[in-house]
Design an enzyme around this catalytic site. Structure first.
Site, PDB file in Angstrom:
ATOM      1  N   SER A  17     -16.707 -43.855   8.709  1.00 19.06           N
ATOM      2  CA  SER A  17     -17.672 -42.748   8.589  1.00 19.06           C
ATOM      3  C   SER A  17     -18.658 -42.683   9.752  1.00 19.06           C
ATOM      4  O   SER A  17     -19.855 -42.463   9.551  1.00 19.06           O
ATOM      5  CB  SER A  17     -18.417 -42.837   7.257  1.00 19.06           C
ATOM      6  OG  SER A  17     -17.505 -42.768   6.187  1.00 19.06           O
ATOM      7  N   GLY A  67     -14.857 -37.735   7.823  1.00 21.97           N
ATOM      8  CA  GLY A  67     -15.793 -38.567   8.582  1.00 21.97           C
ATOM      9  C   GLY A  67     -17.113 -38.802   7.866  1.00 21.97           C
ATOM     10  O   GLY A  67     -18.044 -39.375   8.418  1.00 21.97           O
ATOM     11  N   LYS A  85      -4.898 -40.425  12.848  1.00 22.92           N
ATOM     12  CA  LYS A  85      -4.129 -40.601  11.604  1.00 22.92           C
ATOM     13  C   LYS A  85      -2.966 -39.585  11.566  1.00 22.92           C
ATOM     14  O   LYS A  85      -2.356 -39.362  12.618  1.00 22.92           O
ATOM     15  CB  LYS A  85      -5.065 -40.509  10.390  1.00 22.92           C
ATOM     16  CG  LYS A  85      -6.231 -41.518  10.522  1.00 22.92           C
ATOM     17  CD  LYS A  85      -7.025 -41.726   9.272  1.00 22.92           C
ATOM     18  CE  LYS A  85      -8.133 -42.756   9.531  1.00 22.92           C
ATOM     19  NZ  LYS A  85      -8.921 -43.087   8.355  1.00 22.92           N
ATOM     20  N   GLU A  94     -13.496 -52.601  10.180  1.00 26.01           N
ATOM     21  CA  GLU A  94     -13.521 -51.377   9.373  1.00 26.01           C
ATOM     22  C   GLU A  94     -13.584 -51.754   7.897  1.00 26.01           C
ATOM     23  O   GLU A  94     -12.528 -52.011   7.279  1.00 26.01           O
ATOM     24  CB  GLU A  94     -12.243 -50.557   9.594  1.00 26.01           C
ATOM     25  CG  GLU A  94     -12.172 -49.871  10.923  1.00 26.01           C
ATOM     26  CD  GLU A  94     -11.343 -48.593  10.840  1.00 26.01           C
ATOM     27  OE1 GLU A  94     -11.748 -47.611  11.456  1.00 26.01           O
ATOM     28  OE2 GLU A  94     -10.307 -48.568  10.153  1.00 26.01           O
ATOM     29  N   ASN A 127      -8.763 -42.389  16.136  1.00 21.77           N
ATOM     30  CA  ASN A 127      -7.566 -42.549  15.304  1.00 21.77           C
ATOM     31  C   ASN A 127      -7.316 -41.219  14.595  1.00 21.77           C
ATOM     32  O   ASN A 127      -7.982 -40.901  13.618  1.00 21.77           O
ATOM     33  CB  ASN A 127      -7.792 -43.684  14.289  1.00 21.77           C
ATOM     34  CG  ASN A 127      -6.592 -43.870  13.364  1.00 21.77           C
ATOM     35  OD1 ASN A 127      -5.550 -43.258  13.572  1.00 21.77           O
ATOM     36  ND2 ASN A 127      -6.751 -44.708  12.356  1.00 21.77           N
ATOM     37  N   HIS A 147      -4.261 -51.564  10.349  1.00 21.64           N
ATOM     38  CA  HIS A 147      -5.216 -50.614   9.737  1.00 21.64           C
ATOM     39  C   HIS A 147      -5.127 -50.733   8.212  1.00 21.64           C
ATOM     40  O   HIS A 147      -4.041 -50.940   7.653  1.00 21.64           O
ATOM     41  CB  HIS A 147      -4.897 -49.188  10.189  1.00 21.64           C
ATOM     42  CG  HIS A 147      -6.002 -48.231   9.862  1.00 21.64           C
ATOM     43  ND1 HIS A 147      -6.172 -47.722   8.602  1.00 21.64           N
ATOM     44  CD2 HIS A 147      -7.003 -47.731  10.613  1.00 21.64           C
ATOM     45  CE1 HIS A 147      -7.237 -46.923   8.593  1.00 21.64           C
ATOM     46  NE2 HIS A 147      -7.767 -46.923   9.808  1.00 21.64           N
ATOM     47  N   GLU A 180      -5.101 -48.583   6.017  1.00 25.07           N
ATOM     48  CA  GLU A 180      -4.192 -47.623   5.378  1.00 25.07           C
ATOM     49  C   GLU A 180      -2.737 -48.096   5.462  1.00 25.07           C
ATOM     50  O   GLU A 180      -1.896 -47.665   4.672  1.00 25.07           O
ATOM     51  CB  GLU A 180      -4.403 -46.229   5.994  1.00 25.07           C
ATOM     52  CG  GLU A 180      -5.741 -45.641   5.543  1.00 25.07           C
ATOM     53  CD  GLU A 180      -6.335 -44.582   6.448  1.00 25.07           C
ATOM     54  OE1 GLU A 180      -5.652 -44.101   7.361  1.00 25.07           O
ATOM     55  OE2 GLU A 180      -7.529 -44.265   6.239  1.00 25.07           O
TER      56      GLU A 180
HETATM   57  P1  13P Z   1     -13.357 -42.218   9.234  1.00 23.96           P
HETATM   58  O1  13P Z   1     -14.093 -42.194  10.567  1.00 23.96           O
HETATM   59  O2  13P Z   1     -12.804 -40.899   8.836  1.00 23.96           O
HETATM   60  O3  13P Z   1     -14.175 -42.881   8.176  1.00 23.96           O
HETATM   61  O4  13P Z   1     -12.069 -43.154   9.456  1.00 23.96           O
HETATM   62  C1  13P Z   1     -12.249 -44.438   9.920  1.00 23.96           C
HETATM   63  C2  13P Z   1     -10.920 -44.998  10.243  1.00 23.96           C
HETATM   64  O5  13P Z   1     -10.157 -45.333   9.347  1.00 23.96           O
HETATM   65  C3  13P Z   1     -10.551 -45.093  11.663  1.00 23.96           C
HETATM   66  O6  13P Z   1      -9.443 -45.907  11.843  1.00 23.96           O
END
Ligand code: 13P
Length: 268
Positions: free
Chosen positions: A228, A188, A20, A178, A18, A108, A110
């Site tokens: 992470s 990450g 983002k 998640e 992802n 998601h 977010e």
């Molecule tokens: P990170 O791997 O940066 O923690 O992000 C996880 C995430 O939101 C993937 O959709």
């Protein structure tokens, strides 16, 4: 355009990158895609899906070899729940399928943080499945509590998202657990869930799916973990968390870190 649903079979392992809201330009997106593809091609046991920003998808599709049979496929990070019409700024499932997208992330955290509730998520799941896209449904609690309320949050998210999804279509669904508290700020490197946390949740998710469908169909749904994930924790999460792969944010932007996660997933 309606595309044929791609069957997602366990125990194929998978990694969804992802990206983002990264990277900033189409030339960087092409370079990152090619570097990720190079890493993915070397790990034959893993299906890799790159979920890039909308504006790069058509361009990247031309770089995904043989689309549906390649070890690398293309995903979107969101989709409209509407079919088409007067919805400024929205992107429909049909549009995504038309530019070669096979998978879409829905729900998601977010996006949920921007007001997307379980009913909107359910509408998006249904719209995407109708057009033959594979849905990667994100579920996760914002915090863990000692009385187990986080489990009822997960149950509600699942039951509403799949309320109208028939058993026959469940093969086009992937679940990404998640926990919101484990998602990194972009590098990450946040607080990862333990493999025990993840294993408990995998069992719980399958229990809910079994109660909604049947045990065999619930067993076939791939469950990914996100939050992470890096090269250093991927193997133990795969082996002890009993997951089928990962949804990776920050580390998917750095091909060497992404490669390390691919290696751990490939070698499980
Ligand atoms: P990170 O791997 O940066 O923690 O992000 C996880 C995430 O939101 C993937 O959709």
């Amino acid at each position: 355009m309606k595309v044929r649903a791609k069957e997602t079979k366990r125990p194929l392992r998978m990694i969804v990158a992802n990206w983002k809201m990264h990277p900033d330009s189409v030339s960087e997106a092409k370079a990152l895609f090619l570097a990720s593809k190079k890493e993915a091609m070397r790990r034959k046991n893993v299906q890799t899906i790159i979920a890039a920003p909308f504006v790069y998808l058509a361009e990247l599709h031309t770089r995904a070899v043989g689309a549906r049979v390649s070890p690398i496929m293309l995903g979107a990070q969101d989709v409209s729940g509407e079919k088409g019409g007067t919805h400024t700024g929205e992107i429909s499932a049909e549009m995504l399928a038309g530019v070669g997208v096979s998978h879409v992330i829905v729900g998601h955290s977010e996006r949920r943080a921007r007001g997307e509730n379980d009913d909107i998520v359910a509408q998006k799941v249904s719209a995407a499945l109708k057009k033959g896209l594979v849905v990667i449904l994100c579920i996760g609690e914002t915090a863990r509590d000692t009385s187990g309320n986080y489990l009822s949050i997960i149950e509600t998210q699942l039951r509403i998202a799949f309320a109208t999804v028939p058993k026959a279509i469940l093969k086009s669904v992937i679940i990404a657990y998640e926990p919101v508290w484990a998602i990194s700020g972009g590098d990450g490197r946040g607080q990862t869930a333990t493999s025990d946390d993840v294993h408990e949740m995998v069992i719980f998710i399958r229990k809910i799916l079994t109660s909604m469908y049947t045990r065999p169909s619930a067993e076939r749904v791939p469950i990914l973990y996100g939050g992470s994930v890096g090269g250093e924790n991927a193997l133990v999460l795969m082996q002890q968390g009993m997951i089928d792969g990962f949804l990776v944010g920050g580390a998917s932007l750095k091909p060497h870190l992404f490669g390390a996660i691919l290696t751990a997933t490939n070698e499980k």
